[in-house]
Design an enzyme around this catalytic site. Structure first.
Site, PDB file in Angstrom:
ATOM      1  N   ARG A  90       0.824  -1.203   0.000  1.00 16.40           N
ATOM      2  CA  ARG A  90       0.000   0.000   0.000  1.00 16.40           C
ATOM      3  C   ARG A  90       0.865   1.263   0.000  1.00 16.40           C
ATOM      4  O   ARG A  90       0.524   2.262  -0.650  1.00 16.40           O
ATOM      5  CB  ARG A  90      -0.929  -0.004   1.217  1.00 16.40           C
ATOM      6  CG  ARG A  90      -2.009   1.072   1.162  1.00 16.40           C
ATOM      7  CD  ARG A  90      -2.923   0.889  -0.029  1.00 16.40           C
ATOM      8  NE  ARG A  90      -3.731  -0.317   0.106  1.00 16.40           N
ATOM      9  CZ  ARG A  90      -4.387  -0.890  -0.895  1.00 16.40           C
ATOM     10  NH1 ARG A  90      -4.318  -0.392  -2.112  1.00 16.40           N
ATOM     11  NH2 ARG A  90      -5.111  -1.975  -0.696  1.00 16.40           N
ATOM     12  N   GLU A  93       2.078   1.670  -3.478  1.00 16.23           N
ATOM     13  CA  GLU A  93       0.973   2.129  -4.312  1.00 16.23           C
ATOM     14  C   GLU A  93       0.712   3.618  -4.103  1.00 16.23           C
ATOM     15  O   GLU A  93       0.477   4.366  -5.058  1.00 16.23           O
ATOM     16  CB  GLU A  93      -0.286   1.332  -3.981  1.00 16.23           C
ATOM     17  CG  GLU A  93      -1.474   1.689  -4.862  1.00 16.23           C
ATOM     18  CD  GLU A  93      -2.719   0.908  -4.465  1.00 16.23           C
ATOM     19  OE1 GLU A  93      -3.362   0.344  -5.362  1.00 16.23           O
ATOM     20  OE2 GLU A  93      -3.033   0.866  -3.256  1.00 16.23           O
ATOM     21  N   SER A 116      16.528  14.018  -1.390  1.00 13.28           N
ATOM     22  CA  SER A 116      17.527  13.038  -0.995  1.00 13.28           C
ATOM     23  C   SER A 116      16.906  11.981  -0.081  1.00 13.28           C
ATOM     24  O   SER A 116      16.040  12.275   0.735  1.00 13.28           O
ATOM     25  CB  SER A 116      18.680  13.726  -0.256  1.00 13.28           C
ATOM     26  OG  SER A 116      19.564  12.767   0.291  1.00 13.28           O
TER      27      SER A 116
END
Length: 197
Positions: A90, A93, A116
């Site tokens: 998740r 995603e 960074s």
């Protein structure tokens, strides 16, 4: 090396479990973020000398040999199979779904560059939403790094036709190596010329 890391990580996690402390509790005692503490105990980050006494105080059962090991540069890596875990899937995603918009905002606010992941702070915080339910707050705090323009020094060879390079070598240098050496000398000459009043 990977097997050794897995063994050390298992030992570190055992010490944490025995302490009964959460990552957030250890973080408060050491002055680190909770995610960085987790990284240390998974050998994904290096324990600094000035932090070692604080970690030793927070985890008294941590043996000296593990502390010494934690102070060496780690093999930072991850198991590709982790993506199968729902929490990690998740997160991935979410980054992929919002990534393009995040990139555009970074470009608008800072310019052509990136965030960074080395000069970087990460933490997980628990808060209550307006509906009174628990919410997860992830903080990614990274230094902005601009992309640099890659200027070639090769064209600067033209003003220096009389450059002489002495190359001492035992093995034969290929053409690319010689070009690189000439370019380095040309760059130095160019910089010296620019410094002159």
């Amino acid at each position: 090396m990977a097997e050794n890391k897995a063994s050390i990580t298992h030992q570190l996690q055992s010490v944490k479990r025995k302490s009964g402390k959460s990552y957030s509790q250890i973080a408060k005692e050491t002055g680190l973020t909770n995610v960085y503490v987790a990284q240390l105990l998974r050998r994904q980050a290096q324990l600094k000398a000035e932090t070692a006494p604080k970690l030793r105080a927070a985890l008294p059962d941590l043996p000296e040999d593990l502390i010494v090991e934690m102070m060496s540069p780690p093999l930072r890596s991850y198991d590709p199979q982790l993506i199968q875990d729902p929490t990690i899937y998740r997160l991935n995603e979410a980054v992929m779904h919002f990534g393009e918009s995040i990139k555009e905002i970074i470009n608008e606010e800072y310019g052509d560059g990136i965030m960074s992941a080395i000069d970087f702070y990460c933490s997980v915080d628990k808060v209550k939403g307006v509906d009174g339910k628990d919410r997860v707050v992830l903080t990614f705090d990274g230094k902005y790094l601009p992309h640099t323009e890659q200027v070639s020094c090769i064209p600067n060879l033209l003003p220096f036709p009389n450059i002489i390079i002495e190359i001492k070598f035992e093995n034969r240098l290929n053409e690319k190596s010689i070009v690189n050496l000439i370019a380095q000398v040309a760059c130095r000459k160019q910089k010296q010329k620019q410094k002159k009043p």
